[in-house]
Design a protein around this motif. Sequence first.
Motif, PDB file in Angstrom:
ATOM      1  N   LEU A 282      71.655   2.179  -9.648  1.00 23.08           N
ATOM      2  CA  LEU A 282      71.928   2.410  -8.226  1.00 23.08           C
ATOM      3  C   LEU A 282      70.635   2.454  -7.432  1.00 23.08           C
ATOM      4  N   ARG A 283      69.632   3.142  -7.971  1.00 22.43           N
ATOM      5  CA  ARG A 283      68.338   3.179  -7.293  1.00 22.43           C
ATOM      6  C   ARG A 283      67.738   1.784  -7.160  1.00 22.43           C
ATOM      7  N   ALA A 284      67.814   1.009  -8.244  1.00 25.67           N
ATOM      8  CA  ALA A 284      67.248  -0.344  -8.231  1.00 25.67           C
ATOM      9  C   ALA A 284      68.011  -1.261  -7.275  1.00 25.67           C
ATOM     10  N   ASP A 285      69.329  -1.159  -7.244  1.00 25.74           N
ATOM     11  CA  ASP A 285      70.118  -2.010  -6.350  1.00 25.74           C
ATOM     12  C   ASP A 285      69.768  -1.747  -4.890  1.00 25.74           C
ATOM     13  N   GLU A 286      69.646  -0.471  -4.529  1.00 24.36           N
ATOM     14  CA  GLU A 286      69.310  -0.135  -3.146  1.00 24.36           C
ATOM     15  C   GLU A 286      67.898  -0.599  -2.809  1.00 24.36           C
ATOM     16  N   LEU A 287      66.964  -0.388  -3.729  1.00 20.30           N
ATOM     17  CA  LEU A 287      65.594  -0.844  -3.519  1.00 20.30           C
ATOM     18  C   LEU A 287      65.531  -2.360  -3.386  1.00 20.30           C
ATOM     19  N   ASN A 288      66.224  -3.081  -4.260  1.00 15.30           N
ATOM     20  CA  ASN A 288      66.207  -4.545  -4.204  1.00 15.30           C
ATOM     21  C   ASN A 288      66.766  -5.065  -2.880  1.00 15.30           C
ATOM     22  N   ARG A 289      67.812  -4.415  -2.373  1.00 13.01           N
ATOM     23  CA  ARG A 289      68.379  -4.849  -1.094  1.00 13.01           C
ATOM     24  C   ARG A 289      67.339  -4.731   0.017  1.00 13.01           C
TER      25      ARG A 289
ATOM     26  N   LEU B 262      60.692   7.189 -11.772  1.00 14.95           N
ATOM     27  CA  LEU B 262      60.730   5.829 -11.229  1.00 14.95           C
ATOM     28  C   LEU B 262      60.640   4.783 -12.346  1.00 14.95           C
ATOM     29  N   VAL B 263      59.995   5.142 -13.446  1.00 17.12           N
ATOM     30  CA  VAL B 263      59.826   4.202 -14.557  1.00 17.12           C
ATOM     31  C   VAL B 263      61.155   3.592 -14.987  1.00 17.12           C
ATOM     32  N   GLU B 264      62.270   4.297 -14.777  1.00 18.92           N
ATOM     33  CA  GLU B 264      63.575   3.793 -15.204  1.00 18.92           C
ATOM     34  C   GLU B 264      64.031   2.564 -14.432  1.00 18.92           C
ATOM     35  N   VAL B 265      63.492   2.321 -13.234  1.00 18.17           N
ATOM     36  CA  VAL B 265      63.984   1.213 -12.411  1.00 18.17           C
ATOM     37  C   VAL B 265      63.140  -0.048 -12.552  1.00 18.17           C
ATOM     38  N   LEU B 266      61.987   0.025 -13.209  1.00 11.54           N
ATOM     39  CA  LEU B 266      61.067  -1.117 -13.253  1.00 11.54           C
ATOM     40  C   LEU B 266      61.721  -2.380 -13.798  1.00 11.54           C
ATOM     41  N   GLU B 267      62.534  -2.237 -14.825  1.00  9.43           N
ATOM     42  CA  GLU B 267      63.123  -3.421 -15.462  1.00  9.43           C
ATOM     43  C   GLU B 267      64.229  -4.060 -14.623  1.00  9.43           C
TER      44      GLU B 267
END
Length: 346
Positions: free
Chosen positions: A63-70, A89-94
């Motif tokens: 969810l964090r990555a999807d919002e950041l990517n948008r 934050l390390v969890e979203v890098l991939e």
Amino acid sequence: MIRYPLLKEGATVGVTAPSSGVEPSMHDLLKQAIRRMEKEGFAVSGGDTIWTQHKAKSAPARLRADELNRMLKDDRIGLVLPPWGGELLVEVLEYIDYEQIGEKWLLGYSDISLLLLAVTLNTGLATAHGTNLVDLRGSIDDETTAKWREALTTPAGGSFEQRSSERYQVEWKHRAENAEQDSSDDSVFNLTEPTVWRSISGSDVGLKGRLLGGCIDVIRHLIGTPYGDVRAFREKHMPGEPVLWYLENCEMNTADLRRSLVQMKLAGWFENCSGLMFGRSPANTPVGGYTAEDVYRDLSEELGVPVLYDIDCGHMPPQLTLINGAMAQVEFSEEKGTASVLQIFK
């Protein structure tokens, strides 16, 4: 070649929490910061993650990555500015779509510096290590913090200069139990201590190189991953040019700091390094009489480069806005304990 975004007047600021969100007890601080940005002429687009916090993160990694990517893909957004740092934050890098990131700034520090360095290393896009959103909520900014805006509105080919601060803080003013009272403060920081930069050599120092860095506690975890190939970045985006590292320690004792720096050295991060600059630290607890100054001296001798420390960077504000990828020229006076930092967007 490094690519430099340009923040335009009236741009939209995307606020998302790829690390920690804001607890309900401190929502007033975030609302104050958003109002301040709007008063300064920016539009603000806030994501859902900024209002939530559970088990050391704002939301699950996807969810964090999807919002950041948008936000990273949205051409209407000129700056992505998280509320603050955090832990995971390390969890979203991939999950970040590095190839889809638009021409925009990312600004922050602490855990956010992990995102900044990963983006610059993997894309050649300059990123800005500096203030976070919550620290911009006051009606008065100190001169050092306020430089973030000049930095992000400097065009490619241009330059901007900063000087070391006059004073810094040792204790944060905001706490969850007095967030409502704190939200009305004119200034955010409690700048009580005279700023004195230092050199491990005890002499004047001049440094020049392309800036890379962040919070050692978290950026060290890029080593050995696809997102932390410093050598490949140097060969592609700055062949033959030296790196000037800026680093800061949030929570490590001196033995852990030393281990982390040796690991960086063994991983090749300090190849063609022109010098290192270490921020003031609330940690740096000595182990067996081994002090932070001992750590800096050992590294300086091993690499054969100058080391500055107690600079304006990190968890004891205020801090300079340091641009990953920019060419920097630093002039330090040992007698005065002051420095000037010129950054060139070339």
